[in-house]
Motif scaffolding. Structure first.
Motif, PDB file in Angstrom:
ATOM      1  N   LEU A   1      -1.190  -6.179  -9.790  1.00  6.59           N
ATOM      2  CA  LEU A   1       0.338  -5.948  -9.593  1.00  6.59           C
ATOM      3  C   LEU A   1       0.727  -6.047  -8.106  1.00  6.59           C
ATOM      4  O   LEU A   1       1.935  -6.303  -7.809  1.00  6.59           O
ATOM      5  CB  LEU A   1       0.603  -4.310 -10.297  1.00  6.59           C
ATOM      6  CG  LEU A   1       0.661  -4.469 -11.808  1.00  6.59           C
ATOM      7  CD1 LEU A   1       0.794  -2.843 -12.263  1.00  6.59           C
ATOM      8  CD2 LEU A   1       1.544  -5.586 -12.392  1.00  6.59           C
ATOM      9  N   VAL A   2      -0.265  -5.209  -7.115  1.00  7.00           N
ATOM     10  CA  VAL A   2       0.136  -5.363  -5.658  1.00  7.00           C
ATOM     11  C   VAL A   2       0.397  -6.584  -5.257  1.00  7.00           C
ATOM     12  O   VAL A   2       1.181  -7.109  -4.447  1.00  7.00           O
ATOM     13  CB  VAL A   2      -0.797  -4.666  -4.871  1.00  7.00           C
ATOM     14  CG1 VAL A   2      -0.640  -4.647  -3.544  1.00  7.00           C
ATOM     15  CG2 VAL A   2      -0.843  -3.052  -5.303  1.00  7.00           C
ATOM     16  N   TYR A   3      -0.591  -7.574  -5.598  1.00  8.66           N
ATOM     17  CA  TYR A   3      -0.538  -9.177  -5.199  1.00  8.66           C
ATOM     18  C   TYR A   3       0.476  -9.566  -5.761  1.00  8.66           C
ATOM     19  O   TYR A   3       1.483 -10.703  -5.144  1.00  8.66           O
ATOM     20  CB  TYR A   3      -2.060  -9.854  -5.702  1.00  8.66           C
ATOM     21  CG  TYR A   3      -3.066  -9.530  -4.642  1.00  8.66           C
ATOM     22  CD1 TYR A   3      -3.058  -9.752  -3.417  1.00  8.66           C
ATOM     23  CD2 TYR A   3      -4.340  -8.883  -5.334  1.00  8.66           C
ATOM     24  CE1 TYR A   3      -4.197  -9.339  -2.579  1.00  8.66           C
ATOM     25  CE2 TYR A   3      -5.331  -8.700  -4.451  1.00  8.66           C
ATOM     26  CZ  TYR A   3      -5.408  -8.724  -3.273  1.00  8.66           C
ATOM     27  OH  TYR A   3      -6.197  -8.455  -2.264  1.00  8.66           O
ATOM     28  N   ARG A   4       1.194  -9.228  -7.070  1.00  5.50           N
ATOM     29  CA  ARG A   4       2.400  -9.813  -7.533  1.00  5.50           C
ATOM     30  C   ARG A   4       3.626  -9.537  -6.669  1.00  5.50           C
ATOM     31  O   ARG A   4       4.621 -10.178  -6.760  1.00  5.50           O
ATOM     32  CB  ARG A   4       2.541  -9.496  -9.196  1.00  5.50           C
ATOM     33  CG  ARG A   4       3.624  -9.961 -10.090  1.00  5.50           C
ATOM     34  CD  ARG A   4       3.499 -11.523 -10.120  1.00  5.50           C
ATOM     35  NE  ARG A   4       2.496 -12.263 -10.560  1.00  5.50           N
ATOM     36  CZ  ARG A   4       2.050 -12.079 -11.890  1.00  5.50           C
ATOM     37  NH1 ARG A   4       2.960 -12.008 -12.827  1.00  5.50           N
ATOM     38  NH2 ARG A   4       1.013 -12.866 -12.116  1.00  5.50           N
ATOM     39  N   VAL A   5       3.609  -8.043  -6.541  1.00 10.10           N
ATOM     40  CA  VAL A   5       4.842  -7.531  -5.656  1.00 10.10           C
ATOM     41  C   VAL A   5       4.809  -7.945  -4.289  1.00 10.10           C
ATOM     42  O   VAL A   5       6.026  -8.193  -3.893  1.00 10.10           O
ATOM     43  CB  VAL A   5       4.741  -5.963  -5.905  1.00 10.10           C
ATOM     44  CG1 VAL A   5       5.833  -5.425  -4.920  1.00 10.10           C
ATOM     45  CG2 VAL A   5       4.864  -5.554  -7.309  1.00 10.10           C
ATOM     46  N   ILE A   6       3.659  -8.245  -3.601  1.00 14.23           N
ATOM     47  CA  ILE A   6       3.561  -8.636  -2.292  1.00 14.23           C
ATOM     48  C   ILE A   6       3.084  -9.823  -2.373  1.00 14.23           C
ATOM     49  O   ILE A   6       1.706  -9.614  -1.937  1.00 14.23           O
ATOM     50  CB  ILE A   6       2.841  -7.619  -1.575  1.00 14.23           C
ATOM     51  CG1 ILE A   6       3.630  -6.139  -1.678  1.00 14.23           C
ATOM     52  CG2 ILE A   6       3.167  -7.829   0.267  1.00 14.23           C
ATOM     53  CD1 ILE A   6       2.744  -4.840  -1.008  1.00 14.23           C
ATOM     54  N   PRO A   7       3.575 -10.949  -2.485  1.00  7.09           N
ATOM     55  CA  PRO A   7       2.958 -12.563  -2.720  1.00  7.09           C
ATOM     56  C   PRO A   7       2.234 -12.797  -1.246  1.00  7.09           C
ATOM     57  O   PRO A   7       1.277 -13.543  -1.510  1.00  7.09           O
ATOM     58  CB  PRO A   7       3.924 -13.383  -3.192  1.00  7.09           C
ATOM     59  CG  PRO A   7       5.236 -12.678  -3.094  1.00  7.09           C
ATOM     60  CD  PRO A   7       4.963 -10.966  -2.937  1.00  7.09           C
ATOM     61  N   VAL A   8       2.690 -12.486  -0.220  1.00  9.28           N
ATOM     62  CA  VAL A   8       2.117 -12.950   0.994  1.00  9.28           C
ATOM     63  C   VAL A   8       0.459 -12.368   1.178  1.00  9.28           C
ATOM     64  O   VAL A   8      -0.278 -12.941   1.525  1.00  9.28           O
ATOM     65  CB  VAL A   8       2.722 -12.579   2.319  1.00  9.28           C
ATOM     66  CG1 VAL A   8       2.846 -10.842   2.552  1.00  9.28           C
ATOM     67  CG2 VAL A   8       2.385 -13.170   3.386  1.00  9.28           C
ATOM     68  N   MET A   9       0.289 -11.176   0.455  1.00 12.81           N
ATOM     69  CA  MET A   9      -0.748 -10.649   0.531  1.00 12.81           C
ATOM     70  C   MET A   9      -1.919 -11.496  -0.273  1.00 12.81           C
ATOM     71  O   MET A   9      -3.086 -11.501  -0.096  1.00 12.81           O
ATOM     72  CB  MET A   9      -1.022  -9.083  -0.224  1.00 12.81           C
ATOM     73  CG  MET A   9      -0.506  -8.115   0.766  1.00 12.81           C
ATOM     74  SD  MET A   9      -0.553  -6.571   0.002  1.00 12.81           S
ATOM     75  CE  MET A   9      -2.352  -6.448  -0.360  1.00 12.81           C
ATOM     76  N   ALA A  10      -1.350 -12.207  -1.327  1.00 13.81           N
ATOM     77  CA  ALA A  10      -2.333 -13.035  -2.245  1.00 13.81           C
ATOM     78  C   ALA A  10      -2.685 -14.263  -1.330  1.00 13.81           C
ATOM     79  O   ALA A  10      -3.630 -15.126  -1.965  1.00 13.81           O
ATOM     80  CB  ALA A  10      -1.535 -13.342  -3.560  1.00 13.81           C
TER      81      ALA A  10
END
Length: 124
Positions: A53-62
């Motif tokens: 969910l974090v990677y989905r909400v903050i896509p730059v992190m992915a």
């Protein structure tokens, strides 16, 4: 490689395994696998869902190596650790057989979460 989707899909697989172990314990009355059941649900379902969910909400992190390192370290570490814990609690192996794989798996998970932490500091 969609890190968010991979974490979420694998989280569901761990949840199914965790629930199956819970059903088995309830049906048999043998709760000896309760620590493995808890670890599977925490390291497998809960954390991986949160990461996805974090990677989905903050896509730059992915994007980039931190996310990939986090993903693979967590996958390998969690799988090895959880299988070994199931083997230990079911009496198939003793504690001495946990060394050196279990500590290495624990450290892999820790390093993966440290990568996630650095990623959060850089991008969140």
């Amino acid at each position: 490689m969609n890190i968010s989707r991979l974490f979420l899909v694998i989280a569901v697989a761990y949840l199914l395994v965790g629930i199956a172990i819970g059903i088995h314990m309830g049906a048999s009355g043998d709760h000896g696998l309760a620590p493995a059941h808890a670890h599977i649900n925490l390291l497998g379902f809960t954390l991986m869902t949160l990461f996805g969910l974090v990677y989905r909400v903050i896509p730059v992190m992915a994007e980039g190596m931190l996310a990939k390192a986090h993903f693979w370290l967590h996958q390998v570490g969690a799988l090895v650790l959880l299988v070994m814990l199931l083997l230990l609690l079911s009496g198939r192996i003793g504690e001495p057989a946990m060394v050196p794989l279990a500590p290495i798996a624990e450290f892999a998970i820790w390093i993966g979460i440290a990568c996630f932490g650095v990623n959060v500091l850089k991008n969140a």
